[in-house]
Design a protein around this motif. Structure first.
Motif, PDB file in Angstrom:
ATOM      1  N   SER A 186      -2.484  14.363 -21.322  1.00 49.05           N
ATOM      2  CA  SER A 186      -1.334  13.465 -21.473  1.00 49.05           C
ATOM      3  C   SER A 186      -1.845  12.030 -21.493  1.00 49.05           C
ATOM      4  O   SER A 186      -2.804  11.687 -20.796  1.00 49.05           O
ATOM      5  N   TYR A 187      -1.224  11.196 -22.289  1.00 43.38           N
ATOM      6  CA  TYR A 187      -1.613   9.785 -22.310  1.00 43.38           C
ATOM      7  C   TYR A 187      -0.376   8.919 -22.457  1.00 43.38           C
ATOM      8  O   TYR A 187       0.621   9.320 -23.044  1.00 43.38           O
ATOM      9  N   GLU A 188      -0.451   7.738 -21.866  1.00 48.58           N
ATOM     10  CA  GLU A 188       0.646   6.780 -21.913  1.00 48.58           C
ATOM     11  C   GLU A 188       0.498   5.860 -23.116  1.00 48.58           C
ATOM     12  O   GLU A 188      -0.569   5.770 -23.725  1.00 48.58           O
ATOM     13  N   ALA A 189       1.571   5.155 -23.425  1.00 53.04           N
ATOM     14  CA  ALA A 189       1.554   4.266 -24.583  1.00 53.04           C
ATOM     15  C   ALA A 189       0.470   3.205 -24.456  1.00 53.04           C
ATOM     16  O   ALA A 189      -0.172   2.838 -25.434  1.00 53.04           O
ATOM     17  N   LYS A 190       0.238   2.701 -23.220  1.00 58.99           N
ATOM     18  CA  LYS A 190      -0.732   1.618 -23.056  1.00 58.99           C
ATOM     19  C   LYS A 190      -2.164   2.076 -23.304  1.00 58.99           C
ATOM     20  O   LYS A 190      -3.070   1.252 -23.458  1.00 58.99           O
ATOM     21  N   GLN A 191      -2.409   3.397 -23.352  1.00 56.55           N
ATOM     22  CA  GLN A 191      -3.749   3.899 -23.618  1.00 56.55           C
ATOM     23  C   GLN A 191      -4.051   3.992 -25.107  1.00 56.55           C
ATOM     24  O   GLN A 191      -5.196   4.219 -25.496  1.00 56.55           O
ATOM     25  N   LEU A 192      -3.024   3.807 -25.938  1.00 53.68           N
ATOM     26  CA  LEU A 192      -3.212   3.938 -27.377  1.00 53.68           C
ATOM     27  C   LEU A 192      -4.264   2.967 -27.882  1.00 53.68           C
ATOM     28  O   LEU A 192      -4.278   1.787 -27.527  1.00 53.68           O
ATOM     29  N   ASP A 193      -5.148   3.489 -28.728  1.00 58.43           N
ATOM     30  CA  ASP A 193      -6.173   2.715 -29.424  1.00 58.43           C
ATOM     31  C   ASP A 193      -7.196   2.123 -28.477  1.00 58.43           C
ATOM     32  O   ASP A 193      -8.063   1.363 -28.904  1.00 58.43           O
ATOM     33  N   ARG A 194      -7.107   2.479 -27.194  1.00 62.05           N
ATOM     34  CA  ARG A 194      -8.157   2.155 -26.239  1.00 62.05           C
ATOM     35  C   ARG A 194      -8.865   3.466 -25.861  1.00 62.05           C
ATOM     36  O   ARG A 194      -9.999   3.693 -26.223  1.00 62.05           O
ATOM     37  N   ASP A 195      -8.141   4.320 -25.113  1.00 57.94           N
ATOM     38  CA  ASP A 195      -8.698   5.612 -24.715  1.00 57.94           C
ATOM     39  C   ASP A 195      -8.368   6.713 -25.721  1.00 57.94           C
ATOM     40  O   ASP A 195      -9.095   7.688 -25.839  1.00 57.94           O
ATOM     41  N   VAL A 196      -7.240   6.553 -26.395  1.00 55.03           N
ATOM     42  CA  VAL A 196      -6.769   7.578 -27.328  1.00 55.03           C
ATOM     43  C   VAL A 196      -6.356   6.914 -28.634  1.00 55.03           C
ATOM     44  O   VAL A 196      -5.693   5.872 -28.627  1.00 55.03           O
ATOM     45  N   VAL A 197      -6.770   7.516 -29.731  1.00 55.17           N
ATOM     46  CA  VAL A 197      -6.287   7.079 -31.039  1.00 55.17           C
ATOM     47  C   VAL A 197      -5.351   8.162 -31.556  1.00 55.17           C
ATOM     48  O   VAL A 197      -5.783   9.277 -31.857  1.00 55.17           O
ATOM     49  N   ALA A 198      -4.055   7.869 -31.605  1.00 54.91           N
ATOM     50  CA  ALA A 198      -3.072   8.804 -32.154  1.00 54.91           C
ATOM     51  C   ALA A 198      -2.935   8.485 -33.642  1.00 54.91           C
ATOM     52  O   ALA A 198      -2.252   7.539 -34.026  1.00 54.91           O
ATOM     53  N   VAL A 199      -3.619   9.261 -34.448  1.00 51.74           N
ATOM     54  CA  VAL A 199      -3.684   8.954 -35.876  1.00 51.74           C
ATOM     55  C   VAL A 199      -2.294   8.882 -36.480  1.00 51.74           C
ATOM     56  O   VAL A 199      -1.986   7.983 -37.269  1.00 51.74           O
ATOM     57  N   ASP A 200      -1.432   9.812 -36.090  1.00 47.30           N
ATOM     58  CA  ASP A 200      -0.104   9.833 -36.704  1.00 47.30           C
ATOM     59  C   ASP A 200       0.754   8.660 -36.240  1.00 47.30           C
ATOM     60  O   ASP A 200       1.700   8.286 -36.923  1.00 47.30           O
TER      61      ASP A 200
END
Length: 949
Positions: A437-451
């Motif tokens: 699970s990841y939070e919005a603030k982790q986007l493009d830092r810890d997780v890249v959600a391509v979609d």
């Protein structure tokens, strides 16, 4: 034997004079023709005692220096030194009577008065002026009238009117206003008034796109041509802005003689450390100027980076000492053009080295900026004024909101995901053993959600020619702000794919761009058809003039108000229709630009507060190394603490055990807690009081205490084995590429229209249901018919969800939507009535619906989060209890605050609630009865009645 304080001051003054080109002599061995400048110690002045130093310039007496011990307040010495300027015996050669120049110095602080100025006023100077400069001032201020060789007792030109720079300012010709906008005219005229009044610093605030640099060139030209300014320093934020500024100087045509600026005067842009002393204008970055003063070469790449984004390891530059190759009188005027705000605090010593008037040009002054310029704001011209004057174009905000952007996502165990190394970007596959699970603030830092990126870009593409720029067929020049270089890389790739275009269509322009110089890409973006879309991090965020930009696209958040305004300002510039059509053929005119907000940045409270992470651009290894080498600066250690806090959440049991062993039994969380505690100013004060046995330690003592505390706290990081382990763990933290989650659009539309619809629908909903829904019935009752319960508010939220389409907040019904109802309503009211709304950026809870309904029904004049209202009521209740003689122990106060927080989240509290968290962990119902006894029921009743009122 330790020298007396005044003798020590004279020793330092001797060294300063020698460094500044003066020959220091005793009276018995004086030779006034030994050099251009001679300083004679202990010169006898009959009837006045002895001048500590008498200054001779080209064989004639020109001034005095009065030496005092360190700590002496020098303005109180001015009467004494002024008396010496009139006491020179008859028959001795002098430039003027009284002597023109007067210094007071302790060796660490020096003040200077130019007696030739109208209404002479002393000022602080970093060091003494060189003899050559004083000779130039005398030559220009005192016409010789054919007496250059007079060495007798009569003063040269004693009866003539001195013509100093300040005196010439009083006689400036009228400003020619052709080609100037009204705001530019006012700024120049007000600045010249400020200079005539001998104000050392002045600030000009003009909106981005309103011609600050052109205004600066105009007043610089006048100060050189008519006031005789010898040299002007023009400071810019980074190298590419220096090149842009040089072109503007070269293109400026004088309204007084039709010559171009560079045809009349030499203009130098500093690309090395060689200063052209014949140049009347020098364009330079402050990082280069600092390097020059320190006698070092500056790496070319650092000259190209914004000073504010360099990520230096040290909070403050090294102290500057006097550099004989760059005298303090090198420049008469220093203009700072949109330099990063740290120029006015961290780097101010560079500016204060020179004896020059300081003029600031900015669109977004901070509190530090106002303070540095002594609150002498000679021009204030904001964006609304610029739009009204046709100098800026206005903007619309188009909001794109997706579920992953707002809530994050979850990838279930068993799925294969990509994992990408942060540095090498090498990708490998891995099957998940556990849910992620990841939070919005982790986007493009810890997780890249391509979609998520793809959905945002698709929405922009699909809405571009129907809603954002209707009836257009060409993609307008669009500038996208990304979080970092890696994020920019992902955006560029997806933009090209979704628009079905090639490499030329979208380009990344960051400091890591290779193959083509960033300034060449910027020039293409400005002047050519391609690229249509540029993706940057911060390189084009400030100063860069690209008038054809019609869309500023935020895919990153910004916390600094000033920085946010500068980034927005990339779109405000006006452009001639023909020039616009040359790069965007189907455009008619640029009458506005659009901010596409994909992260809610326009809905946030823009503040200048500092987060724990202060050195985001500095690698973890460098931070640890700096600490290991003894760096105890708060920003560095604070950033280490921020990185460790993030790391601590990801440690496995084995790593925890290894770290605990190296920390002598402490966990990483405990160690990090001690680090943060060592950064607290209150702790520094307490330590300083004990250390120096004083109740009011000074700044130096506080800094020493802080360095001691922080040094003790970071000592474990001096262990190379611990640093190596931490770096190894850090490298194992890879970035997850989420190719599983699909994203959906929650909202896309212009925020103003949306806000009006949301508010109107909400208030209509209240009116139509005030007799049907329990919560509304209670809230409409004054006084209340019954106490409002949490279940009533939940029912209200559910009814709102049922009419979600009427509210026009979402077009779908995503699960858990009722939790976001307060956020959406709050944002809508913030958009329409910002002055009456607090806490717009907070994460709202269901009880905030109470505040929303009361505000919509006009029962409250201000929209305040419900927990804040409860806090206010709680403080009033406690004060009332104390006024009646009731006192609470620390333990009682702790329980009362837990009860308060429970009511803020649930509207009321009952005795059964003490069986659950957080009360149960503290002893539950038994403990609270033990603490309050028979008073408990009465207290609960009062708090239930009072706090939610």
């Amino acid at each position: 034997m330790t020298p007396a304080p005044e003798a020590e001051a004279r020793r330092q003054i001797d060294a300063m004079l020698a460094a500044c080109g003066w020959l220091v002599q005793d009276v018995s061995a004086a030779d006034i023709h030994a050099g251009r400048g001679v300083a004679i110690r202990e010169f006898p002045l009959p009837g006045h005692g002895f001048a500590d130093y008498l200054l001779y310039v080209d064989g004639r007496a020109a001034g005095v220096i009065e030496a005092k011990k360190v700590g002496t307040t020098l303005t109180g010495v001015e009467i004494q030194s002024a008396r010496y300027t009139t006491g020179l015996p008859d028959g001795l050669p002098r430039w003027h009577n009284p002597l023109p120049f007067c210094y007071e110095s302790t060796g660490t602080e020096t003040r200077f008065t130019n007696g030739l100025d109208p209404e002479p006023r002393s000022r602080n100077v970093f060091a003494f002026h060189r003899p050559e400069l004083l000779a130039d001032l005398l030559d220009s201020a005192l016409p010789q009238h054919g007496l250059p060789g007079n060495l007798g007792g009569a003063s040269i030109a004693a009866e003539s009117t001195p013509q100093t720079f300040l005196a010439r300012l009083q006689q400036m010709p009228e400003l020619k206003t052709e080609g100037l906008w009204p705001a530019q005219i006012k700024a120049i005229q007000n600045l010249e008034v400020s200079l005539k009044e001998n104000r050392p610093r002045a600030l000009i605030q003009m909106a981005t796109g309103s011609g600050k640099t052109f205004t600066g060139i105009n007043f610089i030209y006048r100060l050189i041509k008519f006031a005789g300014a010898r040299r002007v320093l023009f400071l810019v934020d980074r190298g590419n802005l220096g090149r842009q500024t040089l072109k503007e100087f070269q293109q400026y045509v004088s309204p007084y003689n039709n010559f171009k600026f560079s045809e009349e005067y030499i203009v130098q842009q500093m690309t090395s450390n060689v200063l052209d002393t014949t140049a009347r204008v020098t364009i330079c970055t402050i990082q280069r100027l600092f390097s020059m003063l320190k006698g070092r070469e500056l790496p070319e790449e650092l000259d190209e980076e914004s000073m504010g984004e360099l990520g230096s390891l040290f909070k403050e530059p090294e102290p500057i000492t006097y550099n004989p190759d760059i005298p303090i009188g090198t420049f008469d005027i220093i203009v700072t053009d949109e330099c990063h705000r740290s120029i006015y605090n961290l780097w101010r010593q560079v500016l204060e080295y020179f004896d020059a008037y300081l003029i600031g040009l900015t669109a977004t002054p901070s509190k530090q900026t106002f303070g540095f310029f002594n609150k002498n704001l000679v021009m204030e011209y904001g964006h609304p004024h610029a739009v009204a004057d046709g100098v800026n174009v206005n903007y619309d905000v188009y909001r794109i909101k997706t579920s992953i952007t707002e809530q994050g996502s979850e990838v279930e165990a068993g799925y294969y995901v990509d994992k990408r190394d942060r540095e090498t970007r090498e990708v490998r596959w891995e099957q998940l053993d556990d849910d992620v699970s990841y939070e919005a603030k982790q986007l493009d830092r810890d997780v890249v959600a391509v979609d998520q990126i793809r959905t945002v870009i698709q929405t922009y593409r699909d809405k571009l020619f129907t809603e954002i720029f209707p009836n257009r067929t060409e993609v307008p020049k669009t500038l996208i702000f990304a979080k970092d270089d890696s994020h920019a890389e992902d955006i560029v790739r997806i933009v090209r794919e979704e628009f079905g275009k090639g490499n030329d269509f979208a380009q990344k322009i960051t400091y890591r761009t290779t193959g083509a110089r960033p300034e060449d890409l910027i020039a293409s973006f400005r002047n050519s058809y391609f690229p249509r879309i540029a993706v940057t991090v911060d390189m084009i965020a400030t100063g860069t003039d690209i008038k054809a930009v019609e869309c500023v696209f935020f895919m990153r958040t910004v916390k600094s108000r000033a920085y946010f305004e500068q980034m927005k300002g990339r779109g405000v510039r006006i452009i001639d229709d023909n020039d616009l059509q040359a790069v965007t053929p189907d455009a008619v005119t640029k009458d506005h630009f659009v901010i596409v907000d994909a992260v809610g940045v326009c809905e946030m409270d823009q503040t200048d507060s500092l987060p724990l992470e202060r050195k985001k651009n500095v690698g973890f290894e460098k931070l640890l190394q700096a600490v290991a080498f003894g760096n105890t600066e708060i920003d560095v250690v604070s950033s280490v603490a921020a990185r460790l806090a993030r790391m601590e959440k990801k440690l496995d049991t084995e790593d925890q055990q290894k770290i605990t062993e190296l920390l002598d039994g402490k966990t990483l969380k405990q160690f990090n807690g001690e680090l943060v505690e060592a950064l607290e100013p209150d702790k520094h004060l307490t330590r300083a009081q004990k250390l120096f046995d004083t109740s009011e330690p000074d700044d130096k003592q506080r800094k020493q205490a802080a360095a001691q505390m922080i040094g003790e706290a970071v000592k474990p990081l001096c262990n190379p084995e611990l640093r190596e382990l931490l770096l190894e763990i850090k490298k194992r933290n890879e970035q997850i590429i989420d190719t599983v989650s699909t994203d959906t659009v929650l909202f896309a539309g212009f925020s103003e229209e949306k806000a009006q619809g949301v508010v109107a629908s909400f208030e209509q909903f209240i009116e139509e249901n005030k007799d049907e829904i329990t919560a509304l019935q209670v809230l409409y009752s004054q006084p209340y018919k019954q106490r409002l319960r949490f279940e009533d508010v939940r029912e209200l939220a559910e009814k709102l969800v049922a009419q979600v389409e009427q509210l026009r907040i979402y077009q779908t019904h995503p699960q858990g939507w009722e939790k976001r109802v307060p956020d959406e309503l709050w944002a809508a009211y913030q958009k329409l009535e910002a002055g009456k709304v607090r806490g717009a950026a907070a994460n709202h809870i269901l009880t905030d619906l109470v505040s929303l309904v009361r505000f919509a029904m006009q029962q409250e004049n201000e929209l305040v989060p419900f927990p804040e209202k409860v806090q206010v009521n709680f403080r009033a209740w406690v004060e009332q209890q104390q006024a009646s003689g009731k006192r609470f122990t620390d333990e009682q106060r702790k329980w009362l605050e837990m009860i308060r927080d429970h009511i803020a989240a649930n509207l009321q509290i009952e005795t059964d609630d003490f069986d659950y968290a957080p009360f149960a962990q503290e002893g539950g119902i038994g403990k609270v009865w033990q603490i309050f006894g028979e008073d408990l029921e009465c207290i609960l009743e009062e708090l239930n009645e009072t706090l939610a009122a």
